[in-house]
Structures are given as structure tokens and as C-alpha cells.
Scaffold this active site. Structure first.
Site, PDB file in Angstrom:
ATOM      1  CE  LYS A   4      -3.997  -2.217   2.237  1.00 36.03           C
ATOM      2  NZ  LYS A   4      -4.940  -2.208   3.480  1.00 36.03           N
ATOM      3  CE1 TYR A  44      -9.252  -3.343   0.391  1.00 35.35           C
ATOM      4  CE2 TYR A  44      -8.402  -1.631  -0.917  1.00 35.35           C
ATOM      5  CZ  TYR A  44      -8.401  -2.709   0.051  1.00 35.35           C
ATOM      6  OH  TYR A  44      -7.245  -3.102   0.542  1.00 35.35           O
ATOM      7  CG  ASN A 107      -3.791  -2.440   6.824  1.00 35.60           C
ATOM      8  OD1 ASN A 107      -3.490  -2.071   5.664  1.00 35.60           O
ATOM      9  ND2 ASN A 107      -4.671  -3.189   7.051  1.00 35.60           N
ATOM     10  CG  HIS A 110      -4.867  -6.056  -0.516  1.00 34.64           C
ATOM     11  ND1 HIS A 110      -6.175  -6.289   0.185  1.00 34.64           N
ATOM     12  CD2 HIS A 110      -5.104  -7.088  -1.403  1.00 34.64           C
ATOM     13  CE1 HIS A 110      -7.021  -7.123  -0.408  1.00 34.64           C
ATOM     14  NE2 HIS A 110      -6.331  -7.632  -1.470  1.00 34.64           N
ATOM     15  CD  GLU A 121      -8.124  -9.237  -4.206  1.00 31.48           C
ATOM     16  OE1 GLU A 121      -7.098  -9.516  -3.717  1.00 31.48           O
ATOM     17  OE2 GLU A 121      -9.159  -9.015  -3.241  1.00 31.48           O
TER      18      GLU A 121
HETATM   19  P1  DAT Z   1      -7.644  -7.346   5.157  1.00 32.61           P
HETATM   20  O1  DAT Z   1      -7.108  -6.129   4.510  1.00 32.61           O
HETATM   21  O2  DAT Z   1      -6.844  -7.848   6.303  1.00 32.61           O
HETATM   22  O3  DAT Z   1      -8.120  -8.428   4.064  1.00 32.61           O
HETATM   23  P2  DAT Z   1     -10.413  -6.548   5.132  1.00 32.61           P
HETATM   24  O4  DAT Z   1     -10.665  -6.846   3.756  1.00 32.61           O
HETATM   25  O5  DAT Z   1     -11.479  -6.489   5.995  1.00 32.61           O
HETATM   26  O6  DAT Z   1      -8.951  -6.651   5.565  1.00 32.61           O
HETATM   27  O7  DAT Z   1     -10.555  -4.841   4.923  1.00 32.61           O
HETATM   28  C1  DAT Z   1     -10.161  -3.996   3.967  1.00 32.61           C
HETATM   29  C2  DAT Z   1      -9.287  -2.827   4.532  1.00 32.61           C
HETATM   30  O8  DAT Z   1     -10.145  -1.975   4.957  1.00 32.61           O
HETATM   31  C3  DAT Z   1      -8.134  -3.254   5.742  1.00 32.61           C
HETATM   32  O9  DAT Z   1      -6.921  -3.724   5.225  1.00 32.61           O
HETATM   33  C4  DAT Z   1      -8.187  -1.929   6.298  1.00 32.61           C
HETATM   34  C5  DAT Z   1      -9.640  -1.449   6.183  1.00 32.61           C
HETATM   35  N1  DAT Z   1     -10.382  -1.736   7.307  1.00 32.61           N
HETATM   36  C6  DAT Z   1     -11.216  -3.038   7.499  1.00 32.61           C
HETATM   37  N2  DAT Z   1     -11.694  -3.021   8.594  1.00 32.61           N
HETATM   38  C7  DAT Z   1     -11.879  -1.656   9.079  1.00 32.61           C
HETATM   39  C8  DAT Z   1     -12.289  -1.103  10.171  1.00 32.61           C
HETATM   40  N3  DAT Z   1     -12.949  -1.734  11.039  1.00 32.61           N
HETATM   41  N4  DAT Z   1     -11.885   0.078  10.558  1.00 32.61           N
HETATM   42  C9  DAT Z   1     -11.078   0.853   9.682  1.00 32.61           C
HETATM   43  N5  DAT Z   1     -10.357   0.268   8.527  1.00 32.61           N
HETATM   44  C10 DAT Z   1     -10.962  -0.878   8.370  1.00 32.61           C
HETATM   45 MG    MG Z   2      -9.708  -8.242   2.622  1.00 34.17          MG
END
Ligand code: DAT
Ligand code: MG
Length: 144
Positions: A4, A44, A107, A110, A121
Site C-alpha cells: 500500500k 474494495y 496497515n 493487502h 484481484e
Molecule cells: P484485510 O486487508 O486484512 O483483508 P479487510 O478486507 O477486512 O481486511 O479490509 C480491507 C481494508 O479495509 C483493511 O486492510 C483496512 C480497512 N479496514 C477494514 N476494517 C476496518 C475497520 N473496522 N476500520 C478501519 N479500517 C478498516
Molecule cells: Mg480483505
């Protein structure tokens, strides 16, 4: 997977790629690009409507990212394990997010969450002829 914008800005690209290479995963595609708003929204789409969607869009399109495809036995799950928990604040030390991240909103990385999403993806970033087939010289020593 995607490194990212924070990973790029913080100079972590080489360090993170090295971890996957060292583990034995094979790098079969890699590209630096800027994610447009519309690409971010499609990528997303599962999170559309959630409270963090807008900040996530701004974050992911805020600077160049590095997209890559890694191949190897169980690579999708292995990459997720090496990434650590979504919320970097809770990610175990030793994982990428646990070593380089501090918050859920920055974070670092991805990774696809399953073979189907990986396929989907990969299609966002790479044409079939950009995925390379080759043998690593250490392949014979990575499995029985
Ligand atoms: P991952 O990236 O571990 O697959 P995800 O698909 O649930 O996680 O979410 C995609 C991204 O969205 C994640 O990297 C960070 C953001 N995100 C997810 N849940 C969040 C939350 N509760 N608050 C803020 N950002 C969040
Ligand atoms: Mg995810």
C-alpha cells in the site's frame, strides 16, 4: 498482494518482498502503479457502505502502490499469515503488519483472502502475459 502507499512512502518495499522471497514464494508478476478512485472502488467493492470505506479509498489512492503475484504451495493462506491481523495494532510481532504497522488505517499491505479473490484481484492489475512462468533454482530444496 499490494504494498500500500505507506509501504512505498516508508521505503519498505524491498524489505517486504525479501520476506516472501526468503520464504520460498515465487514472484511471478510485479508492477508499480497509482490506484485510481474507480479502480479502488471496484477492488474494495465488498466494503462499500461501511464507515471506513471513504478513508480507505483516500488511503489506497494517495500514492503509488506495488502490486505483485506470488506463487507457491498454499501461497494465499501463507501470505495472509505472514501479513498478520488486519488491525496492525493487534498484529503479532514477526508478521509484516506487526513489525511495520501501528493502526488499521495504515496497515501496509493487502493480500487476497482466498483463491477466488486472488484470481479476481490479479485481473485488476495484470494481463495474462504479464504473469511469468519460470523455475527458481532452489525449487528442489523447498519441498520433499
Ligand atoms: P484485510 O486487508 O486484512 O483483508 P479487510 O478486507 O477486512 O481486511 O479490509 C480491507 C481494508 O479495509 C483493511 O486492510 C483496512 C480497512 N479496514 C477494514 N476494517 C476496518 C475497520 N473496522 N476500520 C478501519 N479500517 C478498516
Ligand atoms: Mg480483505
Amino acid at each position: 498482494m499490494l504494498l500500500k502507499p505507506d509501504a512505498v512512502q516508508r521505503g519498505l518495499v524491498g524489505e517486504i518482498v525479501r520476506r516472501f522471497e526468503d520464504r520460498g514464494l515465487k514472484l511471478v508478476a510485479m508492477k508499480m502503479l497509482r490506484v485510481s478512485r474507480s479502480l479502488a472502488e471496484s477492488y474494495y467493492a465488498e466494503h462499500k457502505g461501511k464507515a471506513f470505506f471513504e478513508p480507505l479509498m483516500a488511503y489506497i489512492s494517495s500514492g503509488p502502490v506495488v502490486a505483485m503475484v506470488l506463487e507457491g504451495d498454499g501461497s494465499v493462506a501463507l501470505v495472509r499469515t505472514m501479513m498478520g491481523k488486519t488491525n496492525a495494532a493487534e498484529a503479532e510481532p514477526g508478521t509484516i503488519r506487526g513489525d511495520y504497522g501501528l493502526t488499521i488505517g495504515r496497515n501496509v499491505i493487502h493480500g487476497s483472502d482466498g483463491p477466488e479473490s486472488a484470481k479476481r484481484e490479479i485481473g485488476f492489475f495484470f494481463k495474462p502475459d504479464e504473469l511469468h512462468e519460470y523455475r527458481r533454482i532452489d525449487e528442489a530444496w523447498l519441498r520433499e
